[in-house]
Design a protein around this motif. Structure first.
Motif, mmCIF file in Angstrom:
data_model
loop_
_atom_site.group_PDB
_atom_site.id
_atom_site.type_symbol
_atom_site.label_atom_id
_atom_site.label_comp_id
_atom_site.label_asym_id
_atom_site.label_seq_id
_atom_site.Cartn_x
_atom_site.Cartn_y
_atom_site.Cartn_z
ATOM 1 N N LEU A 62 -2.060 6.377 -13.123
ATOM 2 C CA LEU A 62 -0.780 5.776 -12.745
ATOM 3 C C LEU A 62 -0.993 4.608 -11.793
ATOM 4 O O LEU A 62 -0.361 3.548 -11.946
ATOM 5 C CB LEU A 62 0.125 6.823 -12.102
ATOM 6 C CG LEU A 62 1.467 6.312 -11.570
ATOM 7 C CD1 LEU A 62 2.276 5.637 -12.669
ATOM 8 C CD2 LEU A 62 2.263 7.459 -10.931
ATOM 9 N N LEU A 63 -1.866 4.763 -10.818
ATOM 10 C CA LEU A 63 -2.124 3.671 -9.886
ATOM 11 C C LEU A 63 -2.664 2.445 -10.610
ATOM 12 O O LEU A 63 -2.207 1.317 -10.359
ATOM 13 C CB LEU A 63 -3.115 4.120 -8.814
ATOM 14 C CG LEU A 63 -3.546 3.027 -7.828
ATOM 15 C CD1 LEU A 63 -2.353 2.504 -7.032
ATOM 16 C CD2 LEU A 63 -4.634 3.526 -6.898
ATOM 17 N N ILE A 64 -3.625 2.635 -11.512
ATOM 18 C CA ILE A 64 -4.187 1.496 -12.254
ATOM 19 C C ILE A 64 -3.100 0.824 -13.084
ATOM 20 O O ILE A 64 -3.022 -0.410 -13.152
ATOM 21 C CB ILE A 64 -5.349 1.958 -13.147
ATOM 22 C CG1 ILE A 64 -6.505 2.497 -12.297
ATOM 23 C CG2 ILE A 64 -5.822 0.815 -14.033
ATOM 24 C CD1 ILE A 64 -7.109 1.491 -11.352
ATOM 25 N N GLN A 65 -2.251 1.620 -13.706
ATOM 26 C CA GLN A 65 -1.143 1.047 -14.487
ATOM 27 C C GLN A 65 -0.237 0.205 -13.607
ATOM 28 O O GLN A 65 0.169 -0.912 -13.985
ATOM 29 C CB GLN A 65 -0.337 2.173 -15.148
ATOM 30 C CG GLN A 65 0.856 1.663 -15.960
ATOM 31 C CD GLN A 65 1.729 2.791 -16.475
ATOM 32 O OE1 GLN A 65 1.691 3.912 -15.940
ATOM 33 N NE2 GLN A 65 2.525 2.534 -17.484
ATOM 34 N N GLN A 68 -2.135 -3.080 -12.709
ATOM 35 C CA GLN A 68 -2.320 -3.993 -13.838
ATOM 36 C C GLN A 68 -1.014 -4.622 -14.302
ATOM 37 O O GLN A 68 -1.000 -5.785 -14.724
ATOM 38 C CB GLN A 68 -2.993 -3.258 -14.998
ATOM 39 C CG GLN A 68 -4.450 -2.909 -14.758
ATOM 40 C CD GLN A 68 -5.071 -2.175 -15.920
ATOM 41 O OE1 GLN A 68 -4.420 -1.332 -16.561
ATOM 42 N NE2 GLN A 68 -6.328 -2.466 -16.219
ATOM 43 N N GLN A 69 0.062 -3.868 -14.216
ATOM 44 C CA GLN A 69 1.343 -4.348 -14.732
ATOM 45 C C GLN A 69 2.244 -4.926 -13.651
ATOM 46 O O GLN A 69 3.370 -5.344 -13.949
ATOM 47 C CB GLN A 69 2.064 -3.213 -15.464
ATOM 48 C CG GLN A 69 1.294 -2.697 -16.664
ATOM 49 C CD GLN A 69 2.019 -1.597 -17.415
ATOM 50 O OE1 GLN A 69 3.201 -1.321 -17.167
ATOM 51 N NE2 GLN A 69 1.335 -0.949 -18.338
ATOM 52 N N GLY A 70 1.753 -4.963 -12.412
ATOM 53 C CA GLY A 70 2.560 -5.500 -11.333
ATOM 54 C C GLY A 70 3.764 -4.653 -10.995
ATOM 55 O O GLY A 70 4.779 -5.166 -10.495
ATOM 56 N N LEU A 71 3.666 -3.354 -11.232
ATOM 57 C CA LEU A 71 4.768 -2.444 -10.933
ATOM 58 C C LEU A 71 4.712 -2.027 -9.464
ATOM 59 O O LEU A 71 3.648 -2.065 -8.842
ATOM 60 C CB LEU A 71 4.669 -1.195 -11.817
ATOM 61 C CG LEU A 71 4.715 -1.445 -13.332
ATOM 62 C CD1 LEU A 71 4.428 -0.155 -14.085
ATOM 63 C CD2 LEU A 71 6.063 -2.017 -13.728
#
Length: 336
Positions: A62-65, A68-71
């Motif tokens: 979740l952290l990497i997502q 990477q997606q600027g969330l």
């Protein structure tokens, strides 16, 4: 200026930290080297502290997502990781983490498991952990030192060897568990600019052992982790690290771990929004390093004495204006 800071502090309790902290563990035992160990009681105490103080324990996926997606990063997020494939991760740590329902990641060296090097996990244990939802990721094939060529080895041959180690380890993990996240935790936390470039070219995320928080601008080939074992297992020490923020670094001008001069110079360009430049301090061991500001956003620091042989660090901190009790934190590891 005082009124402005006061207003910010009044809102500090409701502002999200926009930072995550990743913790690194190795052994969970009371008969292993203390420097890399926590007892089962200490690990349980850490997890209970997260629960009691409303920290969000999230998976590394979740952290990497989010990065990477600027969330937005979950406020007060904590990521738990284990390195080195030790069997006590399964026998001691895993039941406690499952009891709390917390996700975590193990970084393993498949060659060590294949060759039964030391008190390591076996593949049946790894598969059982994976089936329970544990994320299994890459710690190089044989836990080799990766930051630079061996004596007499050309850079070309070294990079080929490192590429083979990374890809072979990833393939073995996929064969045994079905997982392939393309996350590499550098053995010993050692990396270099050239190795980072290789990791990026291969499409991997690089994760170190230098301390620091993780924010939207964190470089994805040198994600930091705080140690949580040995002297750092104490909850007072850990509690402060859980309340750290990531500097927004826009250029790593002089921050290659492999030093070319001794003492080395750290030079960074960063955004200055939530701390006062005059409050930034860096440390080389017990020595306080006064930053030299080259322009409004660029500083450098150099220790007065040569760093020791092996691994050493500069740590830089500054108190946050908007989050009461929080500090920005950056750690630079050096390889001499």
């Amino acid at each position: 200026m005082r009124i402005f800071i006061t207003v910010i502090l009044l809102f500090s309790l409701i502002l999200p930290a926009q930072a995550a902290v990743m913790l690194i563990y190795h052994h969970v035992a009371d008969n292993t080297p203390r420097v890399s160990s926590v007892t089962k009681e200490e690990l349980r105490g850490h997890l209970q502290y997260f629960k009691d103080n409303n920290f969000q324990v999230i998976g590394l996926d979740l952290l990497i997502q989010q990065l990477q997606q600027g969330l937005p990063i979950a406020d007060n997020a904590v990521v738990i990781t284990f390195d080195d494939s030790f069997e006590n991760n399964y026998t001691a740590a895993h039941p406690i983490l499952m009891e709390f329902g917390y996700p975590y990641t193990i970084f393993i060296s498949p060659g060590s498991i294949d060759d039964r090097v030391g008190p390591v996990l076996n593949w049946d244990q790894v598969k059982k952990m994976a089936a329970d939802g544990v994320l299994v990721a890459n710690h190089a094939m044989h836990h080799e030192r990766m930051a630079r060529p061996e004596p007499g080895e050309s850079e070309e041959d070294w990079l080929k060897r490192m590429e083979q180690s990374i890809l072979q380890a990833e393939q073995r993990i996929k064969e045994e568990t079905g997982q392939s996240h393309q996350w590499l935790a550098y053995p010993y936390g050692e990396f270099s600019n050239a190795l980072e470039a290789l990791v990026e070219r291969l499409g991997f995320i690089g994760i170190g052992q230098q301390s620091g928080a993780i924010g939207p601008a964190t470089k994805l080939t040198r994600i930091p982790r705080f140690p949580a074992a040995g002297q750092y297992a104490d909850l007072k020490d850990l509690a402060q690290k859980l309340r750290t923020l990531a500097f927004t670094i826009t250029d790593y001008l002089s921050a290659d771990q492999v030093i070319s001069a001794n003492p080395p110079t750290l030079r960074l360009r960063l955004e200055i929004k939530d701390f006062l430049p005059q409050q930034l301090r860096c440390y080389a061991g017990s020595e306080v390093l006064e930053p030299v500001w080259l322009d409004a956003n660029t500083f450098e620091v150099t220790a007065s004495k040569a760093v020791n042989r092996g691994r050493s660090r500069y740590n830089c901190t500054a108190p946050s204006l908007s989050k009461r009790g929080y500090f920005y934190w950056y750690s630079q590891q050096w390889l001499n």
